[in-house]
Design an enzyme around this catalytic site. Structure first.
Site, PDB file in Angstrom:
ATOM      1  CG  ASP A  79      -0.223   0.020   2.535  1.00 41.56           C
ATOM      2  OD1 ASP A  79       0.830  -0.650   2.638  1.00 41.56           O
ATOM      3  OD2 ASP A  79      -0.704   0.666   3.484  1.00 41.56           O
ATOM      4  CD  GLU A 146       4.375   0.503   6.501  1.00 38.87           C
ATOM      5  OE1 GLU A 146       5.312   0.812   7.247  1.00 38.87           O
ATOM      6  OE2 GLU A 146       3.804   1.317   5.739  1.00 38.87           O
TER       7      GLU A 146
END
Length: 486
Positions: A79, A146
Site C-alpha cells: 500500500d 502497512e
C-alpha cells in the site's frame, strides 16, 4: 505499456516500478495490486499464497547448486499513502500515478509517488523474475495496510515462512542499514459537539493553512516543520484573544495520523462587522509564522475565503476546540543520549475531522522504549480531559530492538565494503517499521532493512533518486550472491 524509465539499467526493477505505479493501491484498497502479484507468480510457475487481507507470499527455489541453502526473505509492503495537492485532479482508486523525471529524480504530478514502498516491491519482483542471478531460495512477502497500522504484517502466518534471514526493503538511505526502530501508538482525542443554527446577522469565512512541507511523522519529526492543525489552533486562539466571538462550523486538517499535516481548513461564523478584525489578525499571525518557519516551511501562508455553514458549534465548544488544538503537545520531545540525532519520543497531531457528534483529533505517538510511550499516553489523556475532551487508545506496534549478534548484518556490511570500497552506516530510526512485528512473530528472525535514496514520503513532494535505485538493486544482488556462496 509505454515505459518512461526504459533507458535505466539494470532495467528490471525500473520496469516493475512503473507497472506497480499504474495500479491504484491505497491502504485498504490492495486487491488490484494483490491480483497483479498473483498473476506474476502464476505466469512464472512460482509457489504463491494470498490471504484474506491481500498479503501475498511468493517463493522461488534457489539457483542451481543453492537449492538447499537457508532461504532469504525479501519483504516490502504493497500500500501507499494517497495524498495530493488541493488543486490536483486525481482519483486514487482508479487513476495511475503520473510519473515524470527531472535530473534523474522521479516524481509524481501533484500526488504522492508511492516509492514508499513501491521501490521495495520492484526490487523483490526483479529478483523473483531473474534468470541469471545466483541466490539461495527466495521468499517474497508483500504485506498490505502497512501505512495504517502495520495491519498486514500483524496478520502474516509465520507458519508459511521458512526463512530466518530477512531483508526489509522499506528503509531508504543508500549506504546505510537500518537495525532498530521505535514502537508506536495511535490515540484519538474526541470533543463532544453541540450544534446550533448560525445567528441571522452572522457572516461565514474559511481560514486555510497552506504551503507547508509536511512529511513523515517519524522520519521528519526532527526537522521542526510546521503542523497545519497546530497552526489553526494558534489562529483560533489569537482570534479569541483579539475579541472575535467566533463559532466553528467545520474543521478538516491532515489526512493520516502518521503524516505531518500540510493543510488545514476551518469554516467560521462570526458577527457582521468583525470580518476586518479577523483578516487583520490572520495577516498578523501569517507574518509571524513566515518569520518563525522561514527555514523549515518558507512558503507557509494563511488564506481567508468566503464560505457557507449550515450549523455551528456553540461558543463554549468552539473555544474548547481552539484550546485543544493549541495546547495539546506536538513534535519531538526527547533525543537519544547515545545515538546523535535520534529522536526517542514524539507525537504528531495528524488529523482533525468534523463529525455529527464530535470533533476528532488523531495522534501518532512514537518511542524507542515502552515506558516513555505509556507515560506520554497518560499525559495526553490527562491534558485532554482537563481541556474538556476524551481520549481513546486505538492501536499500536512494537519496537524493533537492536540485535547484538546478526550474521546477516555482518554479511551485508562486508558486501558493501567490497562493492563500494567504504563502510556502510548502521542506524536506528524513530519511524515505525514492520520489522518489529516480524520479530514479535518469529523471535529468531535476523532482519536488516535498507533501501535507495528517497524523500518526501507521505507528501506530493515525494521523490526517488533513480541512480541510487539502480545501485541499491546491484547491492541486493551482490548480497544474495554472497549468501549463495558465489
Amino acid at each position: 505499456m509505454k515505459y518512461l524509465l526504459q533507458s535505466y539499467e539494470p532495467n528490471a526493477p525500473y520496469r516493475f516500478f512503473e507497472e506497480i505505479s499504474a495500479i491504484p493501491r491505497g491502504s485498504h484498497k490492495e486487491k488490484a495490486i494483490a491480483d497483479y502479484l498473483v498473476s506474476f507468480a502464476q505466469e512464472r510457475g512460482l509457489w504463491y499464497h494470498r490471504d484474506e487481507m491481500n498479503n501475498v507470499y511468493i517463493k522461488k527455489p534457489g539457483t542451481p547448486g543453492c537449492e538447499g541453502l537457508p532461504p532469504v526473505v525479501l519483504q516490502s509492503h504493497t500500500d501507499m499513502v494517497c495524498e495530493k495537492n488541493k488543486d490536483t485532479v486525481h482519483d486514487f482508486e482508479k487513476d495511475p500515478i503520473q510519473l515524470y523525471v527531472e535530473n534523474d529524480i522521479l516524481r509524481a504530478r501533484g500526488t504522492t509517488l508511492g516509492a514508499d514502498n513501491g521501490a521495495g516491491m520492484a526490487f523483490t519482483l526483479a529478483v523473483l523474475d531473474s534468470k541469471d542471478v545466483p541466490h539461495p531460495p527466495i521468499e517474497g512477502i508483500f504485506t498490505a495496510m502497512e501505512e495504517v497500522g502495520l495491519n498486514g504484517a500483524y496478520n502474516i502466518d509465520p507458519g508459511l515462512i521458512q526463512g530466518r534471514r530477512m531483508i526489509n526493503l522499506d528503509s531508504g538511505k543508500e549506504g546505510s542499514l537500518l537495525v532498530s526502530a521505535a514502537g508506536g501508538r495511535s490515540v484519538a482525542v474526541r470533543l463532544g459537539a453541540l450544534w446550533e443554527a448560525p445567528a441571522t446577522d452572522s457572516c461565514t469565512l474559511a481560514i486555510q493553512v497552506r504551503g507547508l512541507l509536511g512529511g513523515h511523522s517519524g522520519g521528519d519529526i526532527d526537522k521542526e516543520r510546521a503542523n497545519a492543525n497546530k497552526l489553526m489552533g494558534r489562529i483560533l486562539c489569537r482570534l479569541e484573544q483579539a475579541g472575535v466571538p467566533l463559532q466553528v462550523s467545520s474543521i478538516s486538517g491532515g489526512m493520516l495520523s502518521n503524516a505531518i499535516p500540510r493543510e488545514c481548513d476551518c469554516v467560521l461564523c462570526l458577527p457582521q462587522g468583525q470580518e476586518e478584525l479577523l483578516r487583520q489578525t490572520v495577516a498578523a499571525v501569517e507574518e509571524e509564522l513566515q518569520g518563525e518557519f522561514a527555514d523549515s516551511d518558507p512558503d507557509v501562508r494563511l488564506l481567508v475565503q468566503p464560505a457557507q455553514g449550515e450549523r455551528v458549534l456553540s461558543r463554549a465548544v468552539s473555544q474548547k476546540l481552539a484550546n485543544l488544538l493549541n495546547l495539546l503537545p506536538n513534535g519531538r520531545l526527547t533525543m537519544s543520549r547515545t545515538i546523535p540525532g535520534l529522536v526517542t519520543l514524539s507525537l504528531n497531531q495528524g488529523v482533525v475531522t468534523t463529525h455529527d457528534d464530535y470533533i476528532q483529533i488523531d495522534y501518532a505517538l512514537r518511542s524507542a522504549k515502552k515506558s516513555p510511550l505509556d507515560q506520554l499516553t497518560r499525559d495526553l489523556m490527562q491534558l485532554a480531559t482537563l481541556l474538556g475532551a476524551q481520549c481513546q487508545e486505538t492501536d499500536g506496534y512494537p519496537t524493533w530492538e537492536y540485535r547484538a549478534e546478526s550474521p546477516l548484518r555482518e554479511t551485508m556490511k562486508q558486501v558493501y565494503q567490497e562493492l563500494r570500497g567504504q563502510e556502510v552506516v548502521i542506524r536506528a530510526v524513530h519511524g515505525g517499521v514492520e520489522c518489529g512485528v516480524f520479530t514479535q512473530k518469529i523471535p529468531e528472525m535476523d532482519i536488516v532493512a535498507m533501501g535507495p535514496n528517497l524523500g518526501g514520503a507521505h507528501t506530493p513532494d515525494e521523490w526517488l533518486d533513480l541512480k541510487s535505485f539502480g545501485r541499491t538493486y546491484e547491492y541486493i544482488l551482490a548480497v544474495l550472491k554472497k549468501l549463495a556462496g558465489k
